[in-house]
Design an enzyme around this catalytic site. Structure first.
Site: not given
Length: 290
Positions: A145, A169, A236, A239, A262, A271
């Site tokens: 990211r 995150k 992004h 990504r 994730h 995806y």
């Protein structure tokens, strides 16, 4: 109680600045609505119909369903916090249902375009050119990211093992493999990076300062503009491109999930839609009865 909740996000959950700001905005809007509509200045005293009334008002204003769902999620997290703190006895968000939204496929750059981007004559051989190539190859070659790239430090590189350590995150750590060519590029970049700089930040500006998000965004837009007509030309998108190309070449979905950092597989499954669309196009072009 909103202030206590925001402090909880900042200092206990260690949420990102962007996440904290989103919650703050949503809850401030909700509190203003309660004050205007019901003359109530304490969200912890709000009843379920009041929450529903706010959501309906947002729908009547024409707000995007995705944005409304984010606000519903903010309310759920907030009232969950209040219940744990025993500030409320019942969770008023239980009556709220997420709105149906149209799934938007993630934008990505075609493989041929990415090959064109990384042609030898695209980047110069000086510090600026090698630095820019490093930015682009890191984003496309590791799927990290924007925030993860900005926070990368020299100590996070393990070039002999061809891996980088990334803090995602909620400061969740993961190790991402990189290609031999990217490891070599990083070595080249480090030899050009002034060793006397007092910052451990990996990517530096021309003046030797730690890189910042807008700098990365401008760099990505500059180079992607030369190879794609996509309206979105952001970190992004690279990504998304990384994940889509991996999937198209047979990578396991669970492996992609781990590479992207994730929390669950549902976030990665989007995806597969791009991959299916590619198969449909191939079928339409190749099958005589398509």
């Amino acid at each position: 109680m909103i202030t206590s909740f925001i402090d909880f996000l900042k200092f206990e959950k260690r949420a990102s600045v962007h996440t904290v700001k989103s919650y703050q905005t949503d809850l401030d809007q909700f509190q203003k609505y309660l004050l205007f509509q019901y003359e109530l200045d304490k969200p912890e005293e709000a009843k379920a119909p009041m929450l529903r009334s706010w959501i309906v008002s947002l729908m009547e204003e024409g707000m995007n369903p995705s944005s409304i769902n984010r606000k519903i999620a903010s309310l759920r997290t907030f009232y969950g916090f209040l219940k744990r703190k025993k500030a409320v006895s019942q969770d008023p968000t239980k009556i709220l249902s997420a709105l149906k939204t149209r799934k938007k496929l993630p934008a990505f750059v075609e493989e041929k375009s990415m090959e064109t981007l990384f042609m030898p004559d695209t980047f110069t051989d000086d510090f600026e050119g090698v630095r820019d190539r490093t930015i682009m190859e890191l984003l496309y070659g590791s799927g990290i990211r924007l925030s993860e790239l900005v926070s990368l430090e020299i100590k996070d590189l393990n070039l002999p093992a061809r891996t980088i350590r990334v803090f995602g995150k909620r400061s969740k750590e993961r190790v991402v493999p990189i290609s031999t060519s990217l490891a070599n590029l990083l070595f080249q970049y480090l030899t050009l990076r002034a060793p006397e700089e007092d910052t451990e930040c990996l990517i530096l500006t021309n003046s030797g300062k730690a890189v910042y998000p807008v700098f990365i965004q401008r760099t990505v837009e500059k180079y992607l503009s030369a190879v794609t007509t996509l309206s979105q030309k952001s970190p992004h998108v690279l990504r998304h491109t990384y994940a889509t190309h991996l999937l198209n070449r047979g990578a396991d979905l669970n492996a992609i999930k781990e590479l992207l950092g994730h929390a669950n597989l549902a976030a990665t499954q989007i995806y597969t839609h791009n991959s299916i669309e590619k198969l449909k196009k191939t079928h339409q072009q190749a099958h005589p009865k398509a």
